[in-house]
Write an enzyme that holds these catalytic residues in place. Structure first.
Site, short mmCIF file in Angstrom:
data_model
loop_
_atom_site.label_atom_id
_atom_site.label_comp_id
_atom_site.label_asym_id
_atom_site.label_seq_id
_atom_site.Cartn_x
_atom_site.Cartn_y
_atom_site.Cartn_z
N HIS A 37 90.12 21.38 -34.96
CA HIS A 37 89.51 22.47 -35.82
C HIS A 37 90.63 23.34 -36.42
O HIS A 37 90.63 23.87 -37.33
CB HIS A 37 88.24 23.12 -34.98
N ASP A 150 86.22 12.09 -37.88
CA ASP A 150 85.12 11.37 -38.46
C ASP A 150 84.88 10.72 -39.97
O ASP A 150 84.50 11.52 -40.80
CB ASP A 150 83.94 12.38 -38.20
N SER A 186 85.62 17.46 -29.40
CA SER A 186 84.85 18.43 -28.16
C SER A 186 84.21 17.53 -27.21
O SER A 186 84.33 17.91 -26.00
CB SER A 186 83.81 19.19 -29.19
O1 PAF Z 1 81.67 17.52 -37.66
C1 PAF Z 1 80.93 18.20 -37.34
O2 PAF Z 1 81.36 18.98 -36.40
C2 PAF Z 1 79.45 18.11 -37.80
O3 PAF Z 1 79.05 17.09 -37.88
C3 PAF Z 1 79.51 19.24 -39.09
C4 PAF Z 1 80.08 18.67 -40.15
C5 PAF Z 1 79.84 20.77 -38.62
C6 PAF Z 1 77.91 19.30 -39.65
O4 PAF Z 1 77.32 19.89 -38.43
#
Ligand code: PAF
Length: 286
Positions: A37, A150, A186
């Site tokens: 992130h 993802d 996470s």
């Molecule tokens: O990838 C994620 O953390 C979640 O799927 C998102 C894009 C924040 C939507 O809740």
């Protein structure tokens, strides 16, 4: 850095940034932030004048039997990382703020959502697409940064933004890995030391699949068989899928045509968590 619990204040503040001529970058998250992130926020800060981050564990994307209640949370450390990486606005809404009434309107993205993760978790991508559509409507015109870890989620969001003419440029960013190759997630926090070692099989399977493509494999099933062989060496990893798809459409492939951009996408349960990973490769000339 402004921290907003209310949507109206967050939206108004970002409108003011755009009125001042700033490009808004947006990083949606479910919190428990890690360096993956961090790299998205840092990139948004390098490319945009204002950087919004949302931290919201979205109930809509968890099925009844999934780990919503146990999903890890640490708001204090999340806010510290946001500030350090250059976020200017953070939205931390409650579930009631996000969903004040029963949700009657949902977004589904056909085809792209249906295979792989969509087949394993049939309601998941409608939950993701719905909350991301809501977040995009709160943030307004922006560049939105998503990790390639993802990969199917990225494809679903990209297609939704395009189909619904949203004023959002969706930017895919490379997966951030631990030094031994494990993709940051996470959910890695749930892995025991032994499971942490077992989890490396996802990266090994992808490496073997990419090597097979580069060595001239000419059929997707052959590459999938190579990945399955690697998974077979780790009986403690329960594979859900190890697929070769077209990188743009996520459509399954048969023969591998030179020049085609592929994505090799794998998912496996290792102990409690399900882990996802993927790798890109272009079919070489023959
Ligand atoms: O990838 C994620 O953390 C979640 O799927 C998102 C894009 C924040 C939507 O809740």
């Amino acid at each position: 850095m402004e921290v907003h619990e209310r949507i109206d204040g967050f939206r108004g503040s970002l409108d003011a940034c755009r009125a001042d001529g700033l490009v808004v970058g947006f990083v949606p998250t479910m919190g428990f932030l890690h360096d993956g992130h961090g790299s998205l926020i840092r990139r948004a800060a390098a490319e945009c004048g204002a950087v919004a981050v949302s931290i919201f564990v979205n109930p809509l994307q968890f099925a009844a039997n999934e780990d919503l209640a146990a999903y890890p949370r640490d708001l204090e450390s999340d806010l510290a990382l946001c500030a350090e990486m250059g976020a200017t606005h953070v939205l931390v809404p409650s579930v009631d703020e996000m969903y004040p009434q029963p949700v009657l309107t949902t977004v589904t993205v056909a085809e792209v959502s249906e295979r792989m993760e969509g087949a394993m978790r049939p309601t998941h991508f409608a939950g993701v697409a719905t909350v991301v559509a809501k977040l995009f409507s709160m943030v307004g015109a922006c560049r939105a940064y998503f990790g390639e870890k993802d990969f199917q989620q990225l494809a679903v969001v990209r297609r939704m933004a395009s189909d619904l003419s949203m004023p959002v440029e969706v930017v895919g960013c490379p997966t951030i890995r631990e030094p031994d190759g494990l993709a940051m997630s996470s959910r890695n926090v749930y892995l025991s030391p032994d499971e942490r070692q077992t989890a490396l099989v996802l990266h090994r399977a992808l490496d073997a699949g990419v090597a097979a493509v580069l060595a001239g494999a000419d059929h997707a099933r052959g590459v999938e068989a190579v990945m399955a062989e690697v998974f077979a060496t780790e009986p403690d990893a329960a594979v859900d899928y190890a697929d070769v798809v077209d990188a743009a459409t996520l459509a399954p492939l048969e023969g591998l045509v030179p020049g085609t951009e592929l994505r090799l996408i794998v998912a496996a349960r290792v102990g409690a968590p399900r882990l996802l990973d993927n790798a890109g490769v272009v079919v070489p000339p023959r």
